[in-house]
Design a protein around this motif. Structure first.
Motif, mmCIF file in Angstrom:
data_model
loop_
_atom_site.group_PDB
_atom_site.id
_atom_site.type_symbol
_atom_site.label_atom_id
_atom_site.label_comp_id
_atom_site.label_asym_id
_atom_site.label_seq_id
_atom_site.Cartn_x
_atom_site.Cartn_y
_atom_site.Cartn_z
ATOM 1 N N MET A 125 -1.115 7.445 -14.947
ATOM 2 C CA MET A 125 -0.678 6.732 -13.751
ATOM 3 C C MET A 125 0.491 7.480 -13.115
ATOM 4 S SD MET A 125 -2.832 4.233 -13.661
ATOM 5 C CE MET A 125 -2.247 2.853 -12.675
ATOM 6 N N SER A 126 0.792 7.145 -11.887
ATOM 7 C CA SER A 126 1.704 7.958 -11.080
ATOM 8 C C SER A 126 3.167 7.874 -11.484
ATOM 9 C CB SER A 126 1.561 7.567 -9.607
ATOM 10 O OG SER A 126 1.859 6.198 -9.432
ATOM 11 N N GLY A 127 3.523 6.968 -12.364
ATOM 12 C CA GLY A 127 4.913 6.852 -12.759
ATOM 13 C C GLY A 127 5.573 5.643 -12.131
ATOM 14 N N PRO A 128 6.903 5.580 -12.160
ATOM 15 C CA PRO A 128 7.602 4.368 -11.715
ATOM 16 C C PRO A 128 7.393 4.084 -10.230
ATOM 17 C CG PRO A 128 9.150 6.177 -12.035
ATOM 18 C CD PRO A 128 7.846 6.634 -12.591
ATOM 19 N N THR A 129 7.091 2.831 -9.939
ATOM 20 C CA THR A 129 6.986 2.352 -8.556
ATOM 21 C C THR A 129 7.632 0.980 -8.479
ATOM 22 O OG1 THR A 129 4.815 1.360 -8.976
ATOM 23 C CG2 THR A 129 4.835 3.586 -8.067
ATOM 24 N N PRO A 130 8.120 0.587 -7.316
ATOM 25 C CA PRO A 130 8.669 -0.766 -7.167
ATOM 26 C C PRO A 130 7.560 -1.802 -7.266
ATOM 27 C CG PRO A 130 8.628 0.364 -5.052
ATOM 28 C CD PRO A 130 8.254 1.378 -6.087
ATOM 29 N N SER A 137 0.813 -1.217 0.000
ATOM 30 C CA SER A 137 0.000 0.000 0.000
ATOM 31 C C SER A 137 0.845 1.266 0.000
ATOM 32 C CB SER A 137 -0.943 0.004 1.205
ATOM 33 O OG SER A 137 -0.227 0.203 2.410
ATOM 34 N N ILE A 138 2.149 1.165 0.274
ATOM 35 C CA ILE A 138 2.997 2.365 0.327
ATOM 36 C C ILE A 138 4.034 2.396 -0.795
ATOM 37 C CG2 ILE A 138 2.693 2.489 2.832
ATOM 38 C CD1 ILE A 138 5.661 1.556 3.062
ATOM 39 N N SER A 139 3.884 1.546 -1.806
ATOM 40 C CA SER A 139 4.919 1.440 -2.846
ATOM 41 C C SER A 139 5.112 2.751 -3.613
ATOM 42 C CB SER A 139 4.579 0.307 -3.819
ATOM 43 O OG SER A 139 3.327 0.516 -4.437
ATOM 44 N N ASN A 140 4.065 3.571 -3.727
ATOM 45 C CA ASN A 140 4.201 4.854 -4.429
ATOM 46 C C ASN A 140 5.147 5.816 -3.722
ATOM 47 O OD1 ASN A 140 2.691 4.418 -6.697
ATOM 48 N ND2 ASN A 140 0.810 5.289 -5.881
ATOM 49 N N SER A 141 5.464 5.532 -2.470
ATOM 50 C CA SER A 141 6.367 6.414 -1.718
ATOM 51 C C SER A 141 7.763 6.452 -2.323
ATOM 52 C CB SER A 141 6.465 5.940 -0.263
ATOM 53 O OG SER A 141 5.212 5.974 0.370
ATOM 54 N N PHE A 142 8.111 5.442 -3.133
ATOM 55 C CA PHE A 142 9.442 5.356 -3.716
ATOM 56 C C PHE A 142 9.467 5.872 -5.159
ATOM 57 C CE2 PHE A 142 8.904 2.231 -0.379
ATOM 58 C CZ PHE A 142 9.980 2.537 0.448
ATOM 59 N N ASN A 143 8.422 6.581 -5.519
ATOM 60 C CA ASN A 143 8.320 7.251 -6.817
ATOM 61 C C ASN A 143 9.096 8.569 -6.749
ATOM 62 O OD1 ASN A 143 7.073 9.444 -8.463
ATOM 63 N ND2 ASN A 143 5.865 7.783 -9.305
ATOM 64 N N PRO A 144 10.027 8.817 -7.673
ATOM 65 C CA PRO A 144 10.864 10.018 -7.576
ATOM 66 C C PRO A 144 10.092 11.325 -7.715
ATOM 67 C CG PRO A 144 11.224 8.865 -9.656
ATOM 68 C CD PRO A 144 10.390 7.966 -8.813
ATOM 69 N N THR A 145 9.000 11.321 -8.493
ATOM 70 C CA THR A 145 8.200 12.542 -8.625
ATOM 71 C C THR A 145 7.555 12.894 -7.289
ATOM 72 O OG1 THR A 145 7.763 12.073 -10.947
ATOM 73 C CG2 THR A 145 6.315 13.652 -9.862
ATOM 74 N N HIS A 146 6.984 11.905 -6.629
ATOM 75 C CA HIS A 146 6.402 12.139 -5.306
ATOM 76 C C HIS A 146 7.474 12.630 -4.334
ATOM 77 C CE1 HIS A 146 2.797 9.215 -6.051
ATOM 78 N NE2 HIS A 146 2.858 10.212 -6.906
ATOM 79 N N TYR A 147 8.657 12.045 -4.429
ATOM 80 C CA TYR A 147 9.755 12.432 -3.537
ATOM 81 C C TYR A 147 10.135 13.901 -3.754
ATOM 82 C CZ TYR A 147 14.466 12.742 -1.603
ATOM 83 O OH TYR A 147 15.579 13.145 -0.907
ATOM 84 N N HIS A 148 10.382 14.286 -4.991
ATOM 85 C CA HIS A 148 10.859 15.642 -5.269
ATOM 86 C C HIS A 148 9.766 16.698 -5.102
ATOM 87 C CE1 HIS A 148 14.977 14.782 -6.563
ATOM 88 N NE2 HIS A 148 14.499 13.663 -7.100
ATOM 89 N N GLU A 149 8.513 16.293 -5.188
ATOM 90 C CA GLU A 149 7.418 17.233 -4.956
ATOM 91 C C GLU A 149 7.022 17.308 -3.491
ATOM 92 O OE1 GLU A 149 4.273 16.041 -7.568
ATOM 93 O OE2 GLU A 149 5.232 16.922 -9.349
ATOM 94 N N GLY A 150 7.738 16.593 -2.632
ATOM 95 C CA GLY A 150 7.476 16.651 -1.206
ATOM 96 C C GLY A 150 6.271 15.858 -0.754
ATOM 97 N N LYS A 182 2.700 11.935 3.439
ATOM 98 C CA LYS A 182 3.886 12.440 4.133
ATOM 99 C C LYS A 182 4.171 11.654 5.404
ATOM 100 C CE LYS A 182 6.141 15.763 3.950
ATOM 101 N NZ LYS A 182 7.573 15.893 3.556
ATOM 102 N N ASP A 183 3.118 11.275 6.108
ATOM 103 C CA ASP A 183 3.280 10.545 7.372
ATOM 104 C C ASP A 183 2.977 9.062 7.239
ATOM 105 O OD1 ASP A 183 3.866 12.927 8.775
ATOM 106 O OD2 ASP A 183 1.734 13.363 8.991
ATOM 107 N N LEU A 184 2.628 8.631 6.031
ATOM 108 C CA LEU A 184 2.153 7.268 5.805
ATOM 109 C C LEU A 184 0.992 6.946 6.748
ATOM 110 C CD1 LEU A 184 5.340 5.074 5.204
ATOM 111 C CD2 LEU A 184 3.868 6.202 3.544
ATOM 112 N N LEU A 185 0.059 7.874 6.846
ATOM 113 C CA LEU A 185 -1.123 7.655 7.679
ATOM 114 C C LEU A 185 -2.094 6.763 6.918
ATOM 115 C CD1 LEU A 185 -2.737 8.273 10.254
ATOM 116 C CD2 LEU A 185 -3.701 10.263 9.066
ATOM 117 N N LEU A 186 -2.279 5.542 7.409
ATOM 118 C CA LEU A 186 -3.127 4.549 6.763
ATOM 119 C C LEU A 186 -4.325 4.235 7.633
ATOM 120 C CD1 LEU A 186 -0.418 1.948 5.654
ATOM 121 C CD2 LEU A 186 -1.386 3.773 4.268
#
Length: 456
Positions: free
Chosen positions: A338-343, A243-256, A380-384
């Motif tokens: 789609m959100s782009g590259p994810t693991p 459920s948190i795999s998108n967290s390792f997407n570089p666009t999400h990372y650089h956009e904060g 940001k907090d991985l609030l699930l």
């Protein structure tokens, strides 16, 4: 990478060869991707088979570049007339697309690892064999006066990528999955298995686990919501990780937008946790290359709790001045926003403790079989938030005391993963509905927040 020739490989490679040859005459660059998918499904409920389905689909996506403009066309036919129309359509659409000053170039050929992500025997599994696997579960459930439901599935995928730069790749993956929910009058149990080979499926073992869970889950008691230590079985851990795999997407990372934003190189989880994207591991469903034609690579994402890496496709690699890790998506997904590259091949490193030892170490807490309906509230907090399902138990003094009603959790996963008390020694391959897998152990966490009791 040595291409293993078979009838499908020849058909698909002949198609992309024709497209690339034709495209070179009409555009500066051309890229062709072909995805062939077979899905075998045997579904059961109320101790009987209710559905048996087999389907085969193929998708072709052609991208061309000319004068800084890009055109994309897709179809589902591999005959030459249809392919010619697709190339011409892509060229036409390129004429009306915006001009890019520096369009991302198509991939150059590179060395691709030889992996074996396809089980040949699984391709020829008959409907009768799938029904026989289901019937073993049904018979065991019936012998205990219980009701079984679930599905036996087999996914076969053929992947071809070729372009005018010289990339020419063919790969196959197979994935078998068997899962069941076994139900009694006042509770249920769950078990599943995922493997690249249908022959590795163990219906007797799946039935035994689900039945034991179900029988132990009758007449649940109430437990007040609150913060509790938890023992998460591998399926529950996999549900959270996927459920948190998108967290390792570089666009999400650089956009904060990622929990990793601004924390690369810093400790974000407990030092007992190491998470890796490992598409080449034989312990998963190996995959040698991505849809950009890039070699897939092992990427340490979290090393001993420290944020270490992200995954990239050719577009994000260019944007953020990195190298592609081979996580390019199928072109249709890009067109769909789609959100782009994810693991998609995650591995959480195993520890040293058995589940029995982890259970004995718990004074008072909750054992969770799996989670359901997980939703991300804050990236940001991985609030699930989500619920437990099919086997939630109160643990006291190292022993399961009683089943409890399912609970809703609302938890910042970052906080939960910063206080890991034990990591299981055995791992399980868990798959998602969207095709990703993760191999994970059980986890004991010091604290997990449950906010609501559910009366079922």
């Amino acid at each position: 990478m040595q291409i293993q020739e078979n009838q499908i490989a020849k058909q698909y490679l002949d198609a992309v060869d024709y497209v690339v040859k034709m495209g070179k005459c009409l555009a500066e660059e051309i890229h062709c991707a072909v995805l062939g998918e077979s899905h075998y499904l045997t579904r059961f409920a109320n101790n009987q088979v209710i559905q048996n389905v087999r389907k085969r689909d193929v998708q072709v996506v052609i991208q061309v570049q000319r004068n800084g403009q890009t055109g994309v066309a897709s179809g589902n036919q591999l005959d030459r007339e249809s392919l010619e129309r697709l190339v011409q359509r892509a060229v036409l659409l390129a004429k009306y697309s915006p001009v890019e000053s520096e369009p991302t170039p198509f991939s150059q050929p590179e060395i691709v690892s030889q992996v074996f992500g396809f089980d040949d025997a699984s391709e020829f599994v008959s409907p009768e064999e799938m029904v026989q696997a289901v019937q073993q579960i049904v018979e065991e459930a019936t012998s205990h006066s219980l009701q079984a439901a679930g599905a036996c599935q087999l996914f076969l995928r053929d992947q071809v990528v070729a372009n005018s730069q010289g990339v020419r790749l063919f790969g196959r993956q197979s994935c078998a999955k068997l899962h069941t929910v076994v139900m009694g009058e006042k509770g249920s149990g769950y078990a599943e298995q995922t493997d690249k080979s249908f022959g590795a499926m163990d219906p007797q073992k799946i039935a035994k686990i689900a039945i034991e869970k179900c029988l132990g889950n009758q007449n649940p008691i109430s437990l007040e919501p609150g913060k509790y230590p938890v023992l998460l079985e591998p399926k529950a851990v996999g549900d959270l990780i996927l459920s948190i795999s998108n967290s390792f997407n570089p666009t999400h990372y650089h956009e904060g937008q990622s929990f990793l934003s601004g924390k690369m190189g810093y400790r974000v989880w407990d030092e007992k946790l190491s998470l890796t994207e490992d598409p080449l591991s034989k312990d998963g469903i190996p995959e040698a290359f991505d849809w950009d034609g890039q070699a897939r690579k092992k990427v340490p994402l979290i090393q001993e709790g420290v944020a270490n890496g992200l995954v990239y496709d050719i577009d994000t690699a260019k944007r953020y001045q990195q190298k592609s890790t081979g996580n390019g998506q199928f072109p249709i997904k890009k067109l769909q926003g789609m959100s782009g590259p994810t693991p998609t091949h995650l591995h959480l490193e195993a520890g040293k403790d058995s589940i029995e030892e982890m259970l004995k170490g718990m004074e008072r807490g909750i054992l969770v079989t799996r989670f359901h309906y997980i939703g991300m509230q804050n990236t940001k907090d991985l609030l699930l938030t989500g619920t437990t399902r099919d086997g939630t138990f109160l643990v006291e003094n190292g022993q399961i005391k009683a089943p409890i009603y399912n609970l809703r959790f609302t938890q910042k996963l970052n906080e939960a993963f910063q206080s890991v008390t034990a990591v299981g020694s055995q791992t399980q391959l868990v798959s998602s509905w969207f095709g990703s897998t993760c191999r994970v152990p059980a986890l004991s966490l010091k604290e997990f927040t449950f906010t609501e009791q559910l009366r079922h």
